[in-house]
Design a protein around this motif. Structure first.
Motif, PDB file in Angstrom:
ATOM      1  N   THR A   1      65.620  20.619  48.480  1.00 22.54           N
ATOM      2  CA  THR A   1      65.582  21.513  49.680  1.00 22.54           C
ATOM      3  C   THR A   1      65.707  20.922  50.592  1.00 22.54           C
ATOM      4  N   GLU A   2      66.963  21.052  51.158  1.00 26.76           N
ATOM      5  CA  GLU A   2      67.237  20.070  52.598  1.00 26.76           C
ATOM      6  C   GLU A   2      66.431  20.769  53.692  1.00 26.76           C
ATOM      7  N   ALA A   3      65.727  21.819  53.568  1.00 25.39           N
ATOM      8  CA  ALA A   3      64.764  22.375  54.632  1.00 25.39           C
ATOM      9  C   ALA A   3      63.515  21.330  54.692  1.00 25.39           C
ATOM     10  N   ASP A   4      63.252  20.526  53.417  1.00 27.21           N
ATOM     11  CA  ASP A   4      62.054  19.690  53.399  1.00 27.21           C
ATOM     12  C   ASP A   4      62.575  18.259  53.592  1.00 27.21           C
ATOM     13  N   SER A   5      63.646  18.102  54.208  1.00 25.66           N
ATOM     14  CA  SER A   5      64.147  16.777  54.701  1.00 25.66           C
ATOM     15  C   SER A   5      64.177  16.548  55.920  1.00 25.66           C
ATOM     16  N   TYR A   6      63.833  15.331  56.572  1.00 24.03           N
ATOM     17  CA  TYR A   6      63.713  14.918  57.795  1.00 24.03           C
ATOM     18  C   TYR A   6      64.273  13.589  58.100  1.00 24.03           C
ATOM     19  N   SER A   7      65.278  13.643  58.924  1.00 24.99           N
ATOM     20  CA  SER A   7      66.018  12.501  59.249  1.00 24.99           C
ATOM     21  C   SER A   7      65.808  11.977  60.758  1.00 24.99           C
ATOM     22  N   THR A   8      66.033  10.788  61.174  1.00 28.53           N
ATOM     23  CA  THR A   8      65.849   9.921  62.374  1.00 28.53           C
ATOM     24  C   THR A   8      66.816   9.060  62.286  1.00 28.53           C
ATOM     25  N   THR A   9      67.403   8.505  63.446  1.00 22.18           N
ATOM     26  CA  THR A   9      68.453   7.553  63.811  1.00 22.18           C
ATOM     27  C   THR A   9      67.940   6.452  64.733  1.00 22.18           C
ATOM     28  N   VAL A  10      68.149   5.134  64.576  1.00 23.59           N
ATOM     29  CA  VAL A  10      67.697   4.292  65.651  1.00 23.59           C
ATOM     30  C   VAL A  10      68.712   3.165  65.803  1.00 23.59           C
TER      31      VAL A  10
ATOM     32  N   VAL B   1      63.880  11.021  55.057  1.00 26.94           N
ATOM     33  CA  VAL B   1      62.559  11.430  53.904  1.00 26.94           C
ATOM     34  C   VAL B   1      62.541  12.898  53.584  1.00 26.94           C
ATOM     35  N   TYR B   2      61.662  12.970  52.609  1.00 27.68           N
ATOM     36  CA  TYR B   2      61.530  14.270  52.022  1.00 27.68           C
ATOM     37  C   TYR B   2      60.054  14.676  52.188  1.00 27.68           C
ATOM     38  N   GLY B   3      59.489  15.807  52.521  1.00 26.78           N
ATOM     39  CA  GLY B   3      58.123  16.261  52.345  1.00 26.78           C
ATOM     40  C   GLY B   3      57.402  16.200  53.701  1.00 26.78           C
ATOM     41  N   ASN B   4      57.879  15.048  54.579  1.00 23.52           N
ATOM     42  CA  ASN B   4      56.628  14.826  55.604  1.00 23.52           C
ATOM     43  C   ASN B   4      57.413  14.286  56.812  1.00 23.52           C
ATOM     44  N   GLU B   5      57.508  14.772  57.881  1.00 26.15           N
ATOM     45  CA  GLU B   5      58.371  14.196  58.931  1.00 26.15           C
ATOM     46  C   GLU B   5      57.648  13.240  59.875  1.00 26.15           C
ATOM     47  N   GLU B   6      56.304  13.402  59.665  1.00 30.04           N
ATOM     48  CA  GLU B   6      55.317  12.323  60.638  1.00 30.04           C
ATOM     49  C   GLU B   6      55.584  11.029  60.486  1.00 30.04           C
ATOM     50  N   PRO B   7      55.897  10.431  59.541  1.00 32.06           N
ATOM     51  CA  PRO B   7      55.942   8.898  59.455  1.00 32.06           C
ATOM     52  C   PRO B   7      57.092   8.284  59.973  1.00 32.06           C
ATOM     53  N   LEU B   8      58.209   9.447  60.365  1.00 31.96           N
ATOM     54  CA  LEU B   8      59.249   8.868  61.031  1.00 31.96           C
ATOM     55  C   LEU B   8      59.215   8.152  62.053  1.00 31.96           C
ATOM     56  N   GLU B   9      58.589   8.536  63.122  1.00 28.77           N
ATOM     57  CA  GLU B   9      58.282   8.029  64.553  1.00 28.77           C
ATOM     58  C   GLU B   9      57.802   6.542  64.091  1.00 28.77           C
ATOM     59  N   GLU B  10      56.887   6.586  63.381  1.00 28.18           N
ATOM     60  CA  GLU B  10      55.953   5.191  63.154  1.00 28.18           C
ATOM     61  C   GLU B  10      57.081   4.250  62.347  1.00 28.18           C
ATOM     62  N   ALA B  11      57.917   4.562  61.452  1.00 25.53           N
ATOM     63  CA  ALA B  11      59.046   3.801  61.145  1.00 25.53           C
ATOM     64  C   ALA B  11      59.874   3.263  62.274  1.00 25.53           C
ATOM     65  N   LYS B  12      60.167   4.269  63.002  1.00 24.27           N
ATOM     66  CA  LYS B  12      61.310   3.732  64.050  1.00 24.27           C
ATOM     67  C   LYS B  12      60.617   2.646  64.894  1.00 24.27           C
ATOM     68  N   ASN B  13      59.310   2.799  65.320  1.00 23.48           N
ATOM     69  CA  ASN B  13      58.762   1.836  66.187  1.00 23.48           C
ATOM     70  C   ASN B  13      58.654   0.804  65.272  1.00 23.48           C
ATOM     71  N   LEU B  14      58.308   0.741  63.984  1.00 20.64           N
ATOM     72  CA  LEU B  14      58.457  -0.573  63.439  1.00 20.64           C
ATOM     73  C   LEU B  14      59.612  -1.558  63.288  1.00 20.64           C
ATOM     74  N   ILE B  15      60.873  -0.701  63.255  1.00 18.13           N
ATOM     75  CA  ILE B  15      62.079  -1.207  63.146  1.00 18.13           C
ATOM     76  C   ILE B  15      62.196  -1.916  64.563  1.00 18.13           C
ATOM     77  N   LEU B  16      61.947  -1.482  65.821  1.00 21.11           N
ATOM     78  CA  LEU B  16      62.163  -1.934  66.844  1.00 21.11           C
ATOM     79  C   LEU B  16      61.189  -2.999  67.332  1.00 21.11           C
ATOM     80  N   GLU B  17      60.021  -2.807  66.806  1.00 18.28           N
ATOM     81  CA  GLU B  17      59.235  -3.975  66.807  1.00 18.28           C
ATOM     82  C   GLU B  17      59.572  -5.306  66.276  1.00 18.28           C
ATOM     83  N   LEU B  18      60.034  -5.239  65.093  1.00 17.41           N
ATOM     84  CA  LEU B  18      60.451  -6.428  64.216  1.00 17.41           C
ATOM     85  C   LEU B  18      61.868  -6.833  65.041  1.00 17.41           C
ATOM     86  N   GLU B  19      62.753  -6.096  65.381  1.00 15.33           N
ATOM     87  CA  GLU B  19      63.788  -6.502  66.112  1.00 15.33           C
ATOM     88  C   GLU B  19      63.556  -7.392  67.301  1.00 15.33           C
ATOM     89  N   GLU B  20      62.427  -6.989  67.845  1.00 13.56           N
ATOM     90  CA  GLU B  20      61.793  -7.783  69.263  1.00 13.56           C
ATOM     91  C   GLU B  20      61.634  -9.284  68.734  1.00 13.56           C
TER      92      GLU B  20
END
Length: 342
Positions: free
Chosen positions: A26-35, A46-65
């Motif tokens: 069900t696409e209604a249960d999917s959540y996407s983000t771009t960085v 991701v499917y099922g829960n949108e909340e971890p996406l912001e944390e995942a984005k921050n992790l990418i930026l921290e590692l890049e730095e």
């Protein structure tokens, strides 16, 4: 080194710059983000829960730095400028793993190749063919064994040496994202880190993800790999290149010669549980050439591979039921490599 772009397909859904719905869930249960990070567009779905996406984005930026060779705040930039210094735990861990992979590949992967890549202009828009004398001088700086790391996380480079983790950073980042999202309860996701594809679990309908490999010699796709809880990474010399005097020069440099790799391989795709290993070995195997690459696979137990060559496609036996050729390669010669030649 820039990796070959991928598509994730069901009946062909592109996933490189945008992630589209490629599952029967069900696409209604999917959540996407771009960085935008590490010089590429990354998309997380991701499917099922949108909340971890912001944390995942921050992790990418921290590692890049920490890992960027061009950011003045990064560990790698400071090492290249100063020749030594303390590094963060992430950089320390990645450098240790990278050096082990350089050794494993007998120098086909060498993170100290950066000055040679710079000379070719692949880090800028001023691409050129260096002179033989210039390359000979720069090659004296290429030796991963001259990188010293102590237990206090102090890294020391040989004089004038510079390093770059572009061939391993996205694989490491993918591993960290998979761990983070799994800890947050995500059981179905696809992470496209600018060509490094990591899939968590299955699609919501319980079937495997289908990861398409682009055709290195033309348009469309050369094949598709069915994957569950895997990283799928491709390297090839056909996406970043320039021409001079009628000769094409691509961005994957052989550390032993200082010149772009020239062999029968058009691309190498590595599939495995560890994204860092897949990232590093996709480059190393491409540099080695098919025979030496197949030998390394035969001696290993942590990855499978797809070799697209000027003669056709070879796959390792672990992908025999997971790989299907497509498009121009649908009727081409397909060879299955078996351990110890069986």
């Amino acid at each position: 080194m820039t990796k070959k772009k991928f598509c994730l397909i069901a009946s062909v859904c592109l996933v490189f710059l945008t992630l589209t719905g490629c599952s029967n869930g069900t696409e209604a249960d999917s959540y996407s983000t771009t960085v935008f990070a590490m010089d590429t567009v990354m998309e997380l779905k991701v499917y099922g829960n949108e909340e971890p996406l912001e944390e995942a984005k921050n992790l990418i930026l921290e590692l890049e730095e920490k890992l960027s060779a061009t950011s003045p705040q990064s560990d790698i930039y400071n090492l290249n400028q100063n020749g030594s210094g303390a590094v963060s735990p992430d950089t320390y861990e990645l450098l240790q793993s990278s050096l082990a992979l350089c050794e494993r590949s007998k120098g086909a992967l060498d993170i100290s190749i950066y000055p040679v890549v710079q000379a070719w202009g692949f880090t800028t828009d001023e691409k050129r063919v260096p002179s033989e004398a210039e390359l000979a001088k720069l090659l004296k700086l290429v030796d991963y064994k001259a990188i010293n790391i102590d237990k206090k996380r102090i890294v020391t480079l040989a004089p004038e040496m510079k390093i770059d983790l572009g061939s391993v950073a996205k694989g490491y980042t993918g591993n960290r994202l998979v761990d983070l999202l799994s800890e947050r309860g995500i059981t179905s996701a696809v992470l496209n880190l600018g060509g490094n594809v990591h899939v968590i679990g299955t699609k919501p309908d319980g079937t495997a993800w289908s990861v398409g490999i682009s055709n290195p010699a033309g348009e469309g796709y050369a094949g598709v790999v069915e994957a569950v809880d895997k990283a799928v990474v491709t390297s090839g010399g056909y996406e970043r290149f320039f021409e001079q005097d009628g000769i094409r020069y691509h961005h994957i440099i052989d550390p032993s010669t200082g010149y772009p790799v020239s062999n029968s391989l058009l691309s190498v795709t590595v599939v495995g549980d560890d994204g860092l290993v897949c990232d590093a070995l996709s480059t190393a195997l491409f540099v080695m050439g098919e025979d030496k690459a197949a030998k390394l696979w035969n001696e290993s137990n942590d990855f499978e591979a797809v070799f697209i060559t000027t003669q056709g496609i070879s796959i390792t036996e672990g992908l025999e039921d997971a790989f299907s050729p497509l498009g121009d390669y649908e009727n081409t010669k397909l060879t299955v490599l078996r351990r110890d030649g069986k």
